[in-house]
Design an enzyme around this catalytic site. Structure first.
Site, PDB file in Angstrom:
ATOM      1  N   LYS A 111     -39.225  85.404   9.093  1.00 53.90           N
ATOM      2  CA  LYS A 111     -38.384  85.562   7.899  1.00 53.90           C
ATOM      3  C   LYS A 111     -37.645  86.889   7.905  1.00 53.90           C
ATOM      4  CE  LYS A 111     -40.788  82.211   5.102  1.00 53.90           C
ATOM      5  NZ  LYS A 111     -42.046  82.017   4.383  1.00 53.90           N
ATOM      6  N   LYS A 194     -37.670  65.088  16.657  1.00 54.03           N
ATOM      7  CA  LYS A 194     -38.237  65.173  15.318  1.00 54.03           C
ATOM      8  C   LYS A 194     -37.176  65.058  14.238  1.00 54.03           C
ATOM      9  CE  LYS A 194     -41.120  68.228  12.600  1.00 54.03           C
ATOM     10  NZ  LYS A 194     -40.866  69.575  12.147  1.00 54.03           N
ATOM     11  N   LYS A 197     -34.788  68.292   8.182  1.00 55.11           N
ATOM     12  CA  LYS A 197     -33.513  68.666   7.564  1.00 55.11           C
ATOM     13  C   LYS A 197     -32.911  69.915   8.183  1.00 55.11           C
ATOM     14  CE  LYS A 197     -35.371  71.030   3.502  1.00 55.11           C
ATOM     15  NZ  LYS A 197     -35.049  72.435   3.748  1.00 55.11           N
TER      16      LYS A 197
END
Ligand code: TRP
Length: 331
Positions: A111, A194, A197
């Site tokens: 992150k 896979k 989104k």
């Protein structure tokens, strides 16, 4: 009966991969365990979403889970921020989470790479909040995928540390849980293994997609130039299309195209058209149910209130006991 807790990200619509993975897992678990499913809206604040977006997304996610068959009478489904006990336990748990271990966490490092302009303390302590989510119900099982293993390990770490510091045997060790082999992995439409989104535009079919959108995406699915030998092994991109068919089409349809492939007479355009129609048929009832629920605010309100009440009962008890263990007692 064992207690299960799972947090649901409050971003994004559900796609077929979610449905055949996590959701099917939930549907089964809700009748066999004491389940708490919640929408993790506190967690989503790390990225400062705009307030009305946040609210709409939480509602959408809730409604989609209900449309899939999460039964508010069987499981406790609630919104995380409706449970201030989680925030209190999070504060208490922060006292025995060490900066070093939080900084070493893989998801934190990822992150800070992605959002270098907003490295807030909430990001650093994300695993503590997740631990509070789980420990608040003293859960035994947490149905999460591989990407959450480290967070779960940290939850065990924090729970065990609490037990050690206060010489109690209070928090059980929660383990990752799924029905493993029974789960079907749904590939994406872009040739990747896979459905997700974040894998890029057009890779995922959402339960809330319109028929038009589904047809468009399926027709664009990646294929190859066709079989070059009779009965050859299918390359991955083609195998993926058959896996998708397996999820939504009739066995006759699948064997029809399988034979066509083996005979080298297959036309991918026909296969995609059929696949698109079968996906439309499969998702249509979900879409209808979602739309119906979205317009039924009274029902949504009732579900949310009832969920918060049930979750409160468990949360209040834990926080009360934890306070006593720590020495935060009333006079
Ligand atoms: N971190 C989880 C995810 O990104 C969501 C989550 C938050 C969660 N709290 C949880 C999952 C507690 C299980 C239990 O998917």
């Amino acid at each position: 009966m064992e207690t299960v807790v799972s947090g649901i990200r409050s971003t994004g619509n559900l796609h077929l991969g979610n449905y055949f993975g996590a959701i099917k897992n939930f549907l089964k678990m809700q009748h066999e365990n004491n389940c708490y499913f919640f929408i993790a809206d506190y967690h989503s604040l790390t990225t400062h979403p705009n307030p009305s977006d946040l609210h709409d997304k939480v509602k959408q996610v809730l409604v989609e889970y209900l449309a899939c068959g999460i039964d508010p009478e069987a499981a406790t489904i609630y919104i995380q921020s409706d449970l201030p006990e989680i925030a209190e336990l999070y504060l208490l748990m922060n006292m025995n989470a060490y900066i070093g271990e939080l900084e070493r966490c893989t998801s934190f490092k990822e992150k800070i790479r992605k959002h270098s302009d907003n490295i807030n303390a909430g990001l650093l302590t994300y695993p503590v909040l997740m631990a509070a989510d789980i420990l608040i119900h003293r859960a035994h099982k947490v149905p999460v995928g591989k990407d959450q293993e480290q967070h779960l390990e940290m939850t065990r770490q924090f729970g065990n540390r609490f037990n050690r510091i206060y010489s109690v045997d209070y928090f059980p060790e929660p383990v990752a849980f799924n029905f493993g082999t029974e789960l079907v992995k749904i590939p994406g439409l872009d040739g990747s293994g896979k459905m997700g989104k974040s894998e890029g535009e057009g890779n995922a079919i959402f339960l809330f997609d319109t028929a038009v959108a589904i047809r468009k995406k399926v027709m664009k699915a990646v294929t190859d130039t066709g079989p070059t030998q009779l009965n050859q092994t299918k390359p991955e991109v083609i195998e993926n299309l058959f896996k998708l068919m397996n999820a939504v089409s009739k066995p006759d349809t699948i064997s029809y195209f399988d034979e066509q492939y083996n005979a080298m007479t297959i036309r991918y355009g026909d296969l995609k058209k059929q696949l698109a129609e079968d996906m439309v048929l499969f998702t249509a009832p979900f879409r209808e149910k979602i739309l119906e629920l979205l317009s039924n605010n009274d029902y949504i309100n009732k579900v949310v209130r009832q969920g918060a009440e049930k979750a409160h009962e468990s949360g209040r008890k834990t926080v009360k006991e934890v306070r006593e263990i720590i020495g935060l007692k009333s006079f």
